[in-house]
Design a protein around this motif. Structure first.
Motif, short mmCIF file in Angstrom:
data_model
loop_
_atom_site.label_atom_id
_atom_site.label_comp_id
_atom_site.label_asym_id
_atom_site.label_seq_id
_atom_site.Cartn_x
_atom_site.Cartn_y
_atom_site.Cartn_z
N ALA A 1 -12.10 18.26 17.75
CA ALA A 1 -11.28 18.60 16.58
C ALA A 1 -10.94 20.08 16.58
N THR B 1 -14.58 11.89 17.08
CA THR B 1 -14.04 11.93 15.72
C THR B 1 -14.98 12.58 14.71
N THR B 2 -16.25 12.82 15.08
CA THR B 2 -17.18 13.39 14.11
C THR B 2 -16.79 14.79 13.69
N ASN C 1 -13.79 15.74 12.89
CA ASN C 1 -12.64 15.69 11.99
C ASN C 1 -13.10 15.73 10.54
N ALA D 1 -8.74 18.42 12.67
CA ALA D 1 -8.34 17.09 13.16
C ALA D 1 -8.12 17.14 14.66
N GLY E 1 -9.90 15.33 16.90
CA GLY E 1 -11.05 14.85 17.66
C GLY E 1 -10.91 13.36 17.93
N ALA E 2 -11.10 12.97 19.17
CA ALA E 2 -10.93 11.56 19.53
C ALA E 2 -11.79 11.21 20.73
#
Length: 360
Positions: free
Chosen positions: A96, A149-150, A152, A179, A181-182
């Motif tokens: 992120a 995602t953590t 985000n 944002a 993060g993936a």
């Protein structure tokens, strides 16, 4: 036409039939025929083992032949090789990014690599030095220290310094939040990008070129508009998975990727622009009108909107089909919308509010 793969039973029977053609004379003069159909015989066991082994070989050959095609290759097989061959690497897991607003009671320099956290388990590090005057606030870019995602988080979230700096009174995420993060790109998404590259090879700045570059940089939805702000300009409207509006940091990252001189045509002026969500409101009655049916209909309509692109034409017929897919609904009346909706070049649809009317 593909060859049929025989079953273990068929292969065992072939083996047994082959044995049946073999005969010999024993030392006592008895004529011996190898009968694999005799229950409990050694020949029967051998035929079963041969059938199982042969079936495994057939399946192995079939699976590796499937790996030769991009459409059926897998990430554990030859899909990585296809990606390398066509110059479409798998998008890695990302961390992120975003900006935090730092407020100081006295003049402070916030070094690169300063760690921030919310609960101690998730951390972000500053990626540029920040010089904050006494009694002032300043924006500093940050990036999560781990991918996924953590990292985000939304806007207005208070962070703390892992190692306190005396003059810093507060650190808050800006309105965009953090944002981007993936997890590592999924198999089907990667496959789709490889196939897109095969079907639409580089063409010196075509629409598909810009779409591919934006998707390679993380965009989930892309709409390319020629002449965005005049002749010789290109607008690249992007949205992230969800769909969601990209943050300014995500837009900047996509812009930087496209601006790489190895990609963008030298004379093109390309502008990456965040898409705008366009909530679609409906008026609807269903029979039977139960909460369960309402929930299922809402899910079906939302799923339809999730399949549409930026600047899509939203079809009433597709909304009708989504409602009709809920088999427990025996009848319905869609009062609004009554006509197809054409979204603007920078809009992407999401489900807004459903006004439920009593069924007649």
């Amino acid at each position: 036409m593909p060859a049929a793969i025989p079953t273990p039973e068929q292969l065992a029977q072939r083996f047994a039939s082959g044995l049946a053609t073999i005969s010999f004379t024993a030392s006592d003069g008895t004529q011996v025929v190898l009968d694999a159909n005799a229950p409990g015989s050694l020949e029967q066991v051998l035929s079963i083992v041969a059938g199982l082994a042969g079936a495994e070989q057939y399946r192995y050959m079939r699976d590796w032949l499937l790996e030769l095609m991009v459409t059926t290759a897998t990430v554990d097989g030859l899909l990585p090789d296809h990606g390398t061959e066509w110059g479409v690497p798998r998008n890695p897991a990302t961390a992120a990014i975003g900006n935090v607003v730092v407020t100081c009671s006295q003049a402070e320099v916030i070094p690169i690599g300063t760690l921030l956290t919310v609960d101690g388990s998730i951390q972000w590090a500053t990626t540029a030095e920040g010089n904050i005057a006494a009694g002032a606030s300043g924006s500093i870019p940050v990036q999560a220290t781990a991918t996924g995602t953590t990292g985000n988080v939304g806007g207005g979230i208070t962070l703390t310094l892992v190692s306190p700096i005396a003059g810093v009174t507060s650190v808050v995420t800006d309105s965009d939040g953090l944002a981007g993060g993936a997890a590592i790109e999924g198999q089907e998404s990667w496959r789709a990008r490889i196939l897109e590259k095969i079907r639409n090879p580089p063409a010196g700045g075509s629409v598909t070129d810009y779409e591919g570059w934006a998707e390679d940089a993380g965009a989930a939805y892309v709409n390319v508009v020629r002449g965005w702000v005049g002749l010789g300009t290109v607008g690249i409207i992007v949205a992230m998975a969800g769909p969601s509006v990209p943050t300014s940091a995500e837009v900047a990252a996509i812009q930087s990727y496209i601006d790489d001189p190895t990609r963008r045509p030298a004379r093109a002026n390309a502008y990456v622009v965040p898409a705008q969500l366009a909530p679609q409101n409906l008026t609807l009655s269903i029979t039977p009108d139960t909460q369960q049916n309402r929930d299922q209909v809402q899910t079906a309509i939302a799923a339809y909107y999730a399949t549409t692109d930026i600047a899509a034409k939203l079809l009433v017929a597709r909304i009708d089909a989504a409602i009709a897919s809920v088999t427990s609904v025996t009848s319905y009346i869609l009062s609004a919308p009554t006509a197809d909706v054409q979204l603007a070049d920078n809009q992407i649809a999401t489900l807004g509010t459903i006004t439920w009317q009593a069924s007649s």
